[in-house]
Scaffold this active site. Structure first.
Site, mmCIF file in Angstrom:
data_model
loop_
_atom_site.group_PDB
_atom_site.id
_atom_site.type_symbol
_atom_site.label_atom_id
_atom_site.label_comp_id
_atom_site.label_asym_id
_atom_site.label_seq_id
_atom_site.Cartn_x
_atom_site.Cartn_y
_atom_site.Cartn_z
ATOM 1 N N TYR A 95 2.220 49.336 19.278
ATOM 2 C CA TYR A 95 1.496 48.132 19.705
ATOM 3 C C TYR A 95 2.385 47.270 20.585
ATOM 4 O O TYR A 95 3.444 46.813 20.155
ATOM 5 C CB TYR A 95 1.068 47.394 18.433
ATOM 6 C CG TYR A 95 0.391 46.061 18.604
ATOM 7 C CD1 TYR A 95 -0.493 45.813 19.654
ATOM 8 C CD2 TYR A 95 0.592 45.047 17.668
ATOM 9 C CE1 TYR A 95 -1.138 44.594 19.766
ATOM 10 C CE2 TYR A 95 -0.046 43.819 17.772
ATOM 11 C CZ TYR A 95 -0.909 43.600 18.825
ATOM 12 O OH TYR A 95 -1.551 42.391 18.931
ATOM 13 N N HIS A 107 -0.776 41.495 23.459
ATOM 14 C CA HIS A 107 -1.004 40.145 22.940
ATOM 15 C C HIS A 107 0.236 39.260 22.847
ATOM 16 O O HIS A 107 0.162 38.184 22.263
ATOM 17 C CB HIS A 107 -1.685 40.218 21.556
ATOM 18 C CG HIS A 107 -3.034 40.855 21.617
ATOM 19 N ND1 HIS A 107 -3.414 41.890 20.808
ATOM 20 C CD2 HIS A 107 -4.091 40.605 22.404
ATOM 21 C CE1 HIS A 107 -4.659 42.257 21.098
ATOM 22 N NE2 HIS A 107 -5.079 41.485 22.060
ATOM 23 N N ASP A 128 -7.828 37.948 25.679
ATOM 24 C CA ASP A 128 -8.490 39.186 25.269
ATOM 25 C C ASP A 128 -9.842 38.886 24.616
ATOM 26 O O ASP A 128 -10.831 39.560 24.873
ATOM 27 C CB ASP A 128 -7.566 39.919 24.279
ATOM 28 C CG ASP A 128 -8.040 41.319 23.953
ATOM 29 O OD1 ASP A 128 -8.898 41.842 24.693
ATOM 30 O OD2 ASP A 128 -7.549 41.892 22.969
ATOM 31 N N CYS A 172 -8.160 41.571 13.543
ATOM 32 C CA CYS A 172 -7.856 40.792 12.348
ATOM 33 C C CYS A 172 -9.145 40.493 11.605
ATOM 34 O O CYS A 172 -10.223 40.499 12.189
ATOM 35 C CB CYS A 172 -7.204 39.475 12.753
ATOM 36 S SG CYS A 172 -5.654 39.759 13.586
#
Ligand code: ADP
Ligand code: SF4
Length: 689
Positions: free
Chosen positions: A170, A173, A266, A31
């Site tokens: 994906y 997360h 992470d 991000c």
């Protein structure tokens, strides 16, 4: 210089299905607070990563459908063809440097309340969404699942048209529908998409197959997967279902991008984890698949990178933060300039920008986020505007960065520092528990200026106004920093806290300097970043009885933005620090302080031998004011005298580095016009009526 042959292996090409990356440096999706809102900024920043040598440069997570959007958090957006030009701009810039462009399409599912679109969120089960909005998602039926599969395919096809070479599926997360379907926590379905792991992995398998079929002939198909959620058998883990998923899909994707989830795990800060902290969790993946594997762990050392490749742990060195702190890290290794790498300090100021929905910034790299709007390149800066000299007083982050960047421009620079060490607050704070890596802010700059014949550094040189003027520099920069205040004035108190004369008050500066503390200690944290929590950790670690009082509802509240708050609070609880939230301090006595509830003002007294206020800092700006008061200034004095960094207004280290950099960039560029926006803007486009 040329590269050390020991690092040759890092520059080998790697095949990712039908495409090949030129080297093993892989910027994983991250991000950046630019995305859909500031697309030119985002494209320029990604292009610079490619220029700096990252063989693969990826987007952040990219929303694929209006029924799943993360507003106001600024992510990528690929809802329909109207979004294509944004990404075409990005892929063009990446391809111009011979790198591959990767995209991470994402359907957020149960993660998001859809604050902008107001569509009802959908996921495997009917649940409140994970954001704390009063919004519940509905469970997807078979039609919804078919639709979502189609949206993923459409996004993949669009991504290919936008020029992407690597397309992700994906599942990391805990932030997207695929990972929610995988998770026993989120998925309570009774159909073929719920129950057994084989069922829960079905959607993942289907979307992977759909994506391969749609674009796999020309694009590499990557999986991003959190192999361990660090919650034992309540979540995926590398000895249980996390490993099973990798085994089930082993050779289907063209690439495995693996990490620990969720984002807090992470992107752990250096305060809580060091380089390579994920290695043990992801090391099994290479044994299970024949496909290339990329992993992350805030790797900045080329020796570590080589070891990871040679030992068969990874094929590609993944990086988000190290590529933010130094977009030219690969090129510096290639050019034999390893000592010039600007190493990430693991502070997560970059992450905080995403949480606060603004373009990313970085403590170590002041050009981050400014590449397009101010035209700042991390490795290029204009030559000096004239043969002029600059005297910088104070060698904290602001002064050091000003000296480095002015030195690079070719000015005749003198840096004077009062103490016997460079670095100011970072040198002092890096001695606090867990902050060792912060020293890199000073180390990088110290090394750079030590190579510059036009930068002279003087230690133990506390300058007075007369000495500054005697120096006869063309320009003077005052970067003398700030000190903590003992008045107690801050956010909660607008007048000094009432106190007895005999009260023992110690400031963080004194505690860092080793002044003796008499317990019990009461820390009053009205600052809400790291210092209050760190004082508690330090003093409790020394065996004192410690109470942390804060008007906030939790300790170090702002560190929610750096993904640290949970870890800080846990650590303090485990250390038996007595935490008293929602309390103000209204009186400091000799052996007690009086607290006041922030809601009811109900008072109580607690024992206190030493009171440590962490409320606000005061600029050390006497030298500046002394200078401004000198009559000599009017005739023959310096052309300019400026205050920068904490000496102007105390802030975070990133702000001081930025201030130093900005001063250096702007010297000779004329006077800043306060009526003019000083950077290029990205304006919303007016739609046709
Ligand atoms: P910033 O974050 O703005 O860079 P710091 O507080 O980290 O500020 O650093 C300020 C530095 O300035 C400290 O190292 C301090 O010793 C130094 N300093 C303060 N006053 C003087 C002075 N009169 N002469 C030289 N150095 C000074
Ligand atoms: Fe690293 Fe901090 Fe920069 Fe983020 S802001 S890349 S953690 S130095």
């Amino acid at each position: 210089m040329s590269r050390d042959p020991r690092y040759d292996i890092l520059f080998e090409p790697v095949k990712i299905g039908p495409v090949t990356t030129r080297n093993r440096f892989y910027q994983v999706p991250h991000c950046n607070g630019m995305g859909r809102a500031y697309p030119s900024s985002m494209a320029e920043m990604r292009g610079i990563k490619a220029e700096g040598g990252w063989g693969v440069v990826c987007t952040e997570q990219v929303e694929i459908h209006h029924t799943s959007e993360l507003s106001p958090v600024i992510e990528g957006r690929l809802w329909d063809d109207a979004d294509l030009p944004v990404f075409q701009k990005m892929t063009d810039k990446i391809h111009a440097h011979g790198s591959l462009a990767g995209i991470e399409p994402c359907y957020d599912g149960l993660a998001t309340p859809n604050r902008y679109s107001r569509e009802i969120p959908m996921g495997p089960s009917a649940r409140p969404v994970s954001y704390m909005d009063p919004v519940q998602a509905r469970a997807m039926d078979k039609t919804d699942i078919r639709n979502m599969r189609r949206w993923y395919v459409e996004a993949a096809k669009r991504a290919r048209r936008a020029g992407f070479d690597v397309i992700y599926v994906y599942a990391g997360h805990d932030l997207n529908a695929i990972s929610h379907f995988l998770s026993r926590r989120w998925n309570d379905r009774g159909d073929e998409y719920g129950g057994s792991l084989e069922n829960r992995v079905r959607l993942f398998r289907e979307i992977l197959a759909d994506t391969k079929e749609a674009v796999g002939d020309t694009c590499g198909i990557a999986i991003r997967f959190g192999v361990d959620e660090l919650m034992g058998n309540d979540g995926l883990n590398c000895e249980g279902e996390g490993r099973d998923v990798v085994e089930m899909l082993a050779d289907i994707p063209d690439l495995w991008d693996v990490n620990v989830s969720d984002w807090d795990n992470d992107s752990v800060t250096s305060r809580f984890a060091s380089e390579g902290f994920q290695d043990d969790y992801v090391s099994f993946v290479k044994k299970v698949t024949n496909k290339p594997v990329v992993g992350v762990g805030r790797y900045t050392s080329p020796d570590t990178m080589v070891r990871l490749i040679k030992s068969g742990a990874l094929d590609l060195i993944g990086a988000a933060r190290p590529s933010i702190a130094d977009p030219f890290l690969p090129n510096k290794i290639e050019e034999g300039r390893v000592d010039d790498i600007r190493e990430c300090i693991g502070c997560n100021i970059c992450v905080s920008a995403d949480f606060t929905s603004v373009p990313m910034r970085c403590t170590q790299n002041p050009t981050m986020g400014e590449e397009w709007r101010r035209g700042w390149h991390p490795e290029r800066i204009d030559r000096k505007h004239a043969d002029e000299s600059v005297l910088i007083v104070g060698a904290g982050p602001a002064g050091l960065e000003a000296a480095r960047a002015l030195g690079e421009r070719g000015y005749d620079v003198t840096l004077a520092e009062a103490t016997d060490t460079l670095g100011g607050r970072v040198t002092i704070e890096s001695r606090l528990p867990g902050l060792t890596e912060w020293k890199r802010v000073a180390d990088y700059r110290q090394h750079q200026i030590s190579q510059m014949p036009n930068v002279a550094t003087y230690l133990e040189s506390r300058l007075t106004a007369a000495q500054v003027l005697e120096f006869e520099a063309d320009h003077v920069v005052i970067s003398t920093g700030a000190k903590w205040c003992d008045s107690g004035v801050g956010r909660e108190n607008h007048a000094p806290i009432d106190r007895d004369e005999a009260a023992r008050i110690l400031l963080p500066d004194a505690i860092c300097a080793g002044d003796a503390v008499e317990g019990p200690v009461v820390i009053f944290d009205d600052d809400h970043y790291y210092m209050g929590g760190l004082m508690a950790e330090l003093l409790r670690g020394q065996g004192h009885e410690v109470t942390l009082v804060t008007p906030s509802s939790d300790v170090s509240h702002w560190t929610h933005n750096t993904l640290e708050q949970g870890r800080i609070q846990k650590r303090l609880i485990e250390m038996d620090v007595n935490i008293m939230p929602l309390q103000n301090v209204v009186h400091i006595g000799k052996d007690h302080v009086t607290l006041s509830c922030v809601y009811t003002e109900r008072e109580r007294k607690i024992a206190c031998g030493t009171f440590v206020p962490v409320t606000m800092r005061r600029p050390v700006d006497q030298l500046f004011h002394d200078l401004m008061a000198r009559p000599e200034l009017t005739e023959g004095g310096p052309q300019s005298i400026n205050r920068i960094g904490d000496c102007l207004a105390p802030g975070i280290i990133a702000a001081a580095v930025y201030a130093g950099h900005r001063y250096a960039r702007e010297l000779g560029g004329g006077v800043n016009d306060p009526d003019r926006v000083p950077f290029r803007r990205e304006l919303p486009q007016l739609a046709a009526e």
